[in-house]
Design an enzyme around this catalytic site. Structure first.
Site, PDB file in Angstrom:
ATOM      1  N   ASP A 350     -51.009 -53.575 -25.656  1.00 43.20           N
ATOM      2  CA  ASP A 350     -50.556 -54.179 -24.404  1.00 43.20           C
ATOM      3  C   ASP A 350     -49.419 -55.150 -24.704  1.00 43.20           C
ATOM      4  O   ASP A 350     -49.186 -55.520 -25.870  1.00 43.20           O
ATOM      5  CB  ASP A 350     -51.737 -54.901 -23.736  1.00 43.20           C
ATOM      6  CG  ASP A 350     -51.496 -55.210 -22.276  1.00 43.20           C
ATOM      7  OD1 ASP A 350     -50.653 -54.546 -21.655  1.00 43.20           O
ATOM      8  OD2 ASP A 350     -52.175 -56.108 -21.749  1.00 43.20           O
ATOM      9  N   GLU A 353     -43.647 -54.565 -24.494  1.00 48.32           N
ATOM     10  CA  GLU A 353     -42.296 -54.211 -24.052  1.00 48.32           C
ATOM     11  C   GLU A 353     -41.185 -54.694 -25.011  1.00 48.32           C
ATOM     12  O   GLU A 353     -40.163 -53.991 -25.085  1.00 48.32           O
ATOM     13  CB  GLU A 353     -42.051 -54.749 -22.642  1.00 48.32           C
ATOM     14  CG  GLU A 353     -42.886 -54.089 -21.560  1.00 48.32           C
ATOM     15  CD  GLU A 353     -44.359 -54.464 -21.614  1.00 48.32           C
ATOM     16  OE1 GLU A 353     -45.190 -53.600 -21.316  1.00 48.32           O
ATOM     17  OE2 GLU A 353     -44.666 -55.607 -21.982  1.00 48.32           O
ATOM     18  N   ASP A 428     -49.901 -52.512 -14.718  1.00 51.90           N
ATOM     19  CA  ASP A 428     -50.598 -53.401 -13.792  1.00 51.90           C
ATOM     20  C   ASP A 428     -50.350 -52.989 -12.340  1.00 51.90           C
ATOM     21  O   ASP A 428     -49.608 -53.640 -11.590  1.00 51.90           O
ATOM     22  CB  ASP A 428     -50.159 -54.839 -14.026  1.00 51.90           C
ATOM     23  CG  ASP A 428     -50.550 -55.337 -15.410  1.00 51.90           C
ATOM     24  OD1 ASP A 428     -51.453 -54.735 -16.015  1.00 51.90           O
ATOM     25  OD2 ASP A 428     -49.949 -56.320 -15.880  1.00 51.90           O
TER      26      ASP A 428
END
Length: 742
Positions: A350, A353, A428
């Protein structure tokens, strides 16, 4: 010119145009696994199916009745590609975009971003895949702008007859991929960027997550609740609250006093344990992982040589420098130790990015953070940003392999090629009807952009999202949750996940009626496991998507050009989920005959209003379908619709790192069904095949291997012999049988 241009034929499938600013050093791409074979000279080149004219800063390509005229330029530190876009062209691909499936007339940005609470039209999102497919009545041709920097792609939004690709880098590898069909472009792109990894079979079960389940006893309580309620659940996730101060590869001893026992209990109950791992390494001189990272020079630095520090979950944090081999090997060793010591089964990546709380949009964007490549050169982060998650997944994959696992990695971010290492989910999302449809549009875009093992958080993750001058509140209703499950059970990744502070959304959270509806859907999912697993194998072997938009299977049907609220599971099943509140919807069925899976009704091409009571999504089987289903122990069912078709069943033990599959060929022609023999059979390979055939009336005669049979010849325990009931004929045969109906 300020740049040089080189054109290479990769193979008969793809052409590569390399553009680089004069005097710059070329960087190898992490996305492409196939090397060029022939360099093309200036002028006209005829090679195989390709006709390529190279002239200065432009090329003209003709292949399989499709053409591409591309013009390249370099100015203001940007490479710009311009190409023609026809009036009747449609455009697909671009990976994870909150847009309709047909992406013509949109302008998008490729820049992996922490996109919490995104909505329709939000751009960019977490995954960047600068690949698109132009189709028209002549065929299809693919374009892949292979750059890990920020890329802006305009598909006729600014100029109606032109697409542009703007690359914020001094180099670009631009690939042209031939068809002739959209499906050919997709599989050739997957061959170019690498076949999807084969994941363990247990990932096809229902997966349960929450931000966060703790303490340790609560995790066991959740696992047992699934068992007690008769629900199939194969995975439970641990989110960030299991850690000690959000330090990765640690445990909070108060919440998880004995994680080894936790894994042992979970395994005894038939459940796998997957832990979240963020890229943040807390800046703490007493933290062993930080000390190893500093001493081994494995962390990202600023351009002045100092440690680059960002704000992450642990506070002040460093980022592993995944772009160099030594750092990846170190990370792999951390993963290996973690998995081996605590019995962890999979890794959830997670915030990769990479996200950071002290940057705009919570996303790292920096020319001062530099990364060390394998050759020792240092490159600013902004040129490599979109590949950070890909390299992290690569290192994580190696760690799981070293731990003796068949890897399961779930990654939020990614770049072209991420399918070689990880599954991807849509991040999300939110609990509302808009997202119910939007998730499907996003996932179908990913499926034809190389990423085949995909899913979204069932029920929606976020309930509170900043916006509109305050917090937007989203409410999950029982109807919405069931409708979400109705289509999610047909996607490879099936995970229920909710945010911290959100109301409960486990399958039992809305009472007995909702629980029973979801339970029945999960039973169908479990029955489909042989089909899903075979499709995973075929994706791994041939590069075929598991879930497909209708345009993939029916490229010549103009009605499906913009359909993104229906999809195909493999070649045989068409699912038309209910995406708004109600009990019916209009469904479009392409050419041929289709059987309603619930009623057995035969429908033809066209638009139909279909009743869809809660718990029964519209599902249709194509003529010639052969769908392997899990029946009783030792019995493989085959859901069959008479016609012309073939399918290969794949199976193995489900967990071995490098399995050789057992395969069983199935073929149907008219009213003749052939079941082959198992190739490379396993001890558990089903010795009995139950053909479940949709027929309008009971056949007058059934033969197996040319011997007429009666019901008494095929005793099925429990239950009667073979029988006909409600448009279904059930016949039990052995492998190596040919069945004929008259």
């Amino acid at each position: 010119m300020e740049f040089s241009m080189k054109v290479n034929l990769i193979n008969d499938d793809a052409l590569k145009v390399s553009v680089i600013k004069s005097g710059s050093k070329y960087r190898e791409s992490p996305a492409v696994v196939v090397k060029p074979s022939v360099e093309l000279a200036s002028g006209e080149n005829r090679l195989g199916p390709w006709l390529v004219k190279v002239a200065g800063d432009s090329i003209d390509v003709s292949v399989n009745n499709m053409s591409a005229a591309l013009r390249f330029s370099y100015s203001n530190d940007q490479i710009i590609v311009r190409g023609n876009l026809g009036l009747n062209d449609s455009v697909y691909g671009l990976g994870e975009k909150a847009l309709p499936l047909n992406r013509k007339r949109f302008r998008v940005t490729m820049w992996n971003t922490d996109a919490y609470g995104y909505r329709y039209g939000s751009d960019p999102l977490y995954v960047s895949i600068p690949f698109f497919i132009i189709t028209n009545k002549n065929g299809a041709i693919g374009h892949f702008a292979d750059s890990t920097a920020k890329v802006i792609i305009d598909l006729g939004a600014e100029k109606e007859n032109e697409f542009t690709v703007i690359v914020n880098d001094y180099q670009l590898d631009y690939y042209i991929i031939r068809g002739p069909r959209l499906r050919d472009v997709v599989t050739r792109f997957i061959n170019l960027t690498g076949k999807p990894t084969l994941m363990p079979k247990w990932v096809l079960g229902h997966q349960q997550s929450r931000y966060s389940y703790y303490p340790q006893d609560r995790v066991i309580e959740v696992i047992k609740a699934f068992k007690e309620k008769g629900l199939d659940n194969t995975v439970v996730y641990l989110d960030i609250h299991y850690m000690d101060g959000y330090r990765i590869f640690t445990w909070n001893k108060d919440r998880f006093p004995n994680p080894i026992d936790l894994a042992k209990v979970a395994h005894e109950l038939g459940v796998k344990l997957v832990t979240i791992v963020d890229p943040y390494i807390k800046v703490d001189p007493n933290y062993q992982v930080f000390k190893e990272g500093i001493n081994g020079n494995h962390l990202s630095l600023d351009d002045d040589g100092g440690l680059s520090i960002i704000q992450g979950w642990p506070g002040k944090s460093a980022l592993p420098d995944f772009f160099n081999r030594e750092a990846r090997e170190w990370w792999a060793s951390l993963i290996e130790r973690w998995v081996k010591e605590y019995g962890i089964d999979g890794i959830w990546l997670d915030m990769n990015e990479p996200a950071a709380f002290d940057y705009p949009n919570h996303t790292v964007s920096s020319k001062t953070i530099t990364h060390r490549l394998d050759d020792g050169s240092r490159v600013p982060h902004d040129f490599l940003h979109n590949a950070y998650a890909l390299y992290e997944a690569m290192a994580t994959y190696d760690g799981l392999v070293k731990a003796g696992k068949r890897p399961f990695i779930l990654s939020r971010a990614g770049y072209a090629g991420i399918q070689r290492y990880a599954a991807v989910w849509t991040g999300d999302n939110t609990s509302n009807w808009e997202h119910l449809r939007l998730q499907l549009q996003i996932l179908l875009g990913l499926s034809i952009s190389g990423v085949t093992f995909i899913g979204s958080d069932v029920g929606g993750f976020a309930k509170y999202v900043p916006g509109g001058g305050g917090n937007m509140l989203f409410t999950l209703s029982p109807e919405l949750l069931v409708r979400w499950y109705e289509w999610a059970i047909f996607f490879p990744l099936l995970r229920n996940h909710a945010s911290i502070g959100s109301p409960d959304q486990e399958p039992w959270a809305f009472g007995p009626r909702t629980l029973e509806l979801i339970k029945n859907l999960l039973r169908l999912r479990a029955r489909l496991t042989p089909y899903l697993y075979s499709l995973m194998w075929l994706s791994h072997v041939n590069g075929e998507p598991i879930v497909r938009p209708l345009i993939y299977e029916y490229p010549n049907d103009e009605e499906v050009i913009n359909i993104d609220d229906e999809f195909m599971l493999g070649p045989f099943m068409l699912i038309a989920p209910v995406l708004t509140s109600g009990n019916a919807r209009e469904v479009y069925l392409p050419e041929g005959e289709w059987v309603n899976m619930w009623s057995g009704e035969v429908l033809s091409k066209g638009f139909h209003i279909i009743d869809a009571p809660l718990g029964k999504p519209p599902v249709f089987l194509r003529k010639g379908s052969l769908i392997p289903m899990q029946e009783a122990q030792g019995v493989l069912g085959v859901l069959t619709v008479l016609g012309e078709g073939e399918f290969t069943v794949y199976d193995d033990d489900g967990e071995s790192p490098s399995p050789t599959p057992s395969t069983l060929s199935l073929r149907i022609s008219g009213e003749s069904i052939n079941v082959g023999n198992w190739v490379n059979p396993m001890p558990q390979s089903p010795s009995s095949i139950l053909l479940e055939v949709y027929v309008n009336k009971e056949p007058g005669k059934v033969t197996v291997n040319d011997i007429e049979v009666t019901k008494a010849r095929f005793a099925i325990e429990p239950g009667p012999p073979s029988w006909y009931m409600d448009k279904m004929l059930y016949i039990r045969v052995m492998p190596g049988s040919t069945v004929k109906l008259n």
